[in-house]
Design a protein around this motif. Structure first.
Motif, short mmCIF file in Angstrom:
data_model
loop_
_atom_site.label_atom_id
_atom_site.label_comp_id
_atom_site.label_asym_id
_atom_site.label_seq_id
_atom_site.Cartn_x
_atom_site.Cartn_y
_atom_site.Cartn_z
N MET A 66 -73.97 36.55 -15.59
CA MET A 66 -73.73 35.19 -14.68
C MET A 66 -73.16 33.98 -15.15
O MET A 66 -72.34 33.46 -15.04
CB MET A 66 -75.16 34.90 -13.71
CG MET A 66 -74.81 33.89 -12.90
SD MET A 66 -73.73 34.24 -11.25
CE MET A 66 -75.05 35.04 -10.45
N THR A 85 -71.69 39.84 -7.18
CA THR A 85 -71.90 41.09 -6.70
C THR A 85 -70.81 42.09 -7.39
O THR A 85 -71.03 43.08 -8.20
CB THR A 85 -72.43 41.48 -5.29
OG1 THR A 85 -73.22 40.54 -4.85
CG2 THR A 85 -72.82 42.64 -5.31
N LYS A 89 -71.97 43.61 -10.89
CA LYS A 89 -72.87 44.75 -10.35
C LYS A 89 -71.71 45.91 -10.20
O LYS A 89 -71.75 46.85 -10.91
CB LYS A 89 -73.75 44.63 -9.23
CG LYS A 89 -74.94 43.61 -9.47
CD LYS A 89 -75.77 43.67 -8.38
CE LYS A 89 -77.16 42.59 -8.58
NZ LYS A 89 -78.13 42.54 -7.78
N GLY A 175 -83.80 40.27 -7.32
CA GLY A 175 -82.60 40.19 -7.62
C GLY A 175 -82.37 38.94 -8.70
O GLY A 175 -83.06 38.42 -9.51
N PRO A 178 -81.97 32.19 -9.36
CA PRO A 178 -82.09 32.48 -8.06
C PRO A 178 -80.78 33.16 -7.64
O PRO A 178 -79.62 33.38 -8.33
CB PRO A 178 -81.69 30.87 -7.68
CG PRO A 178 -80.63 30.55 -8.37
CD PRO A 178 -81.18 30.80 -9.58
N CYS A 179 -80.83 33.84 -6.32
CA CYS A 179 -79.84 34.54 -5.73
C CYS A 179 -79.33 33.60 -4.90
O CYS A 179 -80.00 32.79 -4.00
CB CYS A 179 -80.22 35.72 -5.04
SG CYS A 179 -79.07 36.59 -3.98
S1 SF4 Z 1 -76.55 36.06 -6.92
FE1 SF4 Z 1 -77.29 37.40 -5.43
S2 SF4 Z 1 -75.55 38.18 -4.25
FE2 SF4 Z 1 -74.96 37.42 -6.24
S3 SF4 Z 1 -75.13 39.27 -7.87
FE3 SF4 Z 1 -77.17 38.01 -7.86
S4 SF4 Z 1 -78.35 39.23 -6.40
FE4 SF4 Z 1 -76.19 39.76 -5.77
#
Ligand code: SF4
Length: 236
Positions: A66, A85, A89, A175, A178-179
């Motif tokens: 990220m 995403t 991913k 996940g 934070p998401c």
């Molecule tokens: S921030 Fe949320 S939507 Fe974006 S990759 Fe991570 S888990 Fe997925």
């Protein structure tokens, strides 16, 4: 036939892994985890726990992470710009899949209809086309698509497997940490996670400096909520 089980550290993908282990020889199951490098320590520790407990290897598919991604493109993801995403991913996963040259495979996904309106149309089987490689078609199997949340929790418990400790803390989903899709409830819990709040605020500060204006992970209303609830001394 190889079954590639996509693992996130959350309950649904854990249930899928257990479901497949119950039905398919272990050597034909390939659990994979797409690492955004933006997860909580609990999730990485939970993946280690699953490996030990189930005597399996979870293949870690690396992405740039990220922090590098948002610095490279000078933009933060948010509710409306979900490039994270795809970049962290989907793209690394499809790249990995292309390299494998499996004769026959299925990707096992732990998504459920009741999760959202978008997912309510999900089918048990689907052949997905890759956004990134025109010649990559992905046979996808979703064994728990009709399951309720309660059934997932019960199934994992009955198998004697622990859940990611983030659920015990009260988080509704596992996940990125934070998401950008977190709800108010998760934000309320996150308001006390000083280490990760600091990480997020520092990244926001760096990107704000790069683009010359204040940018945030969460839109104004949710960010304000987070600030109000946070005991953390803001770094920005
Ligand atoms: S921030 Fe949320 S939507 Fe974006 S990759 Fe991570 S888990 Fe997925």
């Amino acid at each position: 036939m190889k079954y590639i089980v996509s693992i996130s550290g959350g309950k649904d993908s854990t249930a899928c892994l257990l479901y497949m282990l119950e039905r398919v020889k272990k050597e034909n199951i390939i659990p994979v985890f797409c690492d955004t490098k933006w997860e909580a320590d609990e999730t990485y520790e939970y993946l280690d726990y699953l490996q030990r407990k189930l005597d399996i290897e979870i293949i870690r598919i690396e992405s740039e992470g990220m922090e590098k991604l948002v610095k490279r493109i000078k933009c933060l993801p948010n509710h409306f710009k979900r490039f994270c995403t795809k970049e962290l991913k989907t793209k690394p996963f499809h790249k990995w899949l292309k390299k494998q040259n499996f004769d026959e495979f299925k990707v096992v996904e732990g998504i459920r209809k009741e999760e959202s309106l978008a997912r309510s149309e999900a089918e048990v089987f689907e052949i997905k086309k890759s956004y990134f490689y025109k010649d990559l078609f992905i046979p996808t199997f979703r064994p728990i698509v009709e399951w309720s949340k309660e059934k997932v929790f019960e199934y994992i418990k009955n198998k004697g497997i622990k859940l990611n400790p983030l659920y015990k803390k009260g988080y509704s989903r596992v996940g990125c940490f934070p998401c950008v899709f977190w709800n108010k409830h998760d934000l309320l819990l996150f308001a006390n996670e000083d280490k990760y709040l600091k990480r997020m605020r520092e990244l926001e500060k760096e990107i704000s400096e790069l683009v010359g204006k204040q940018v945030r992970f969460f839109e104004e209303r949710r960010d304000k909520f987070l600030r109000t609830k946070s005991l953390f001394k803001e770094v920005v």
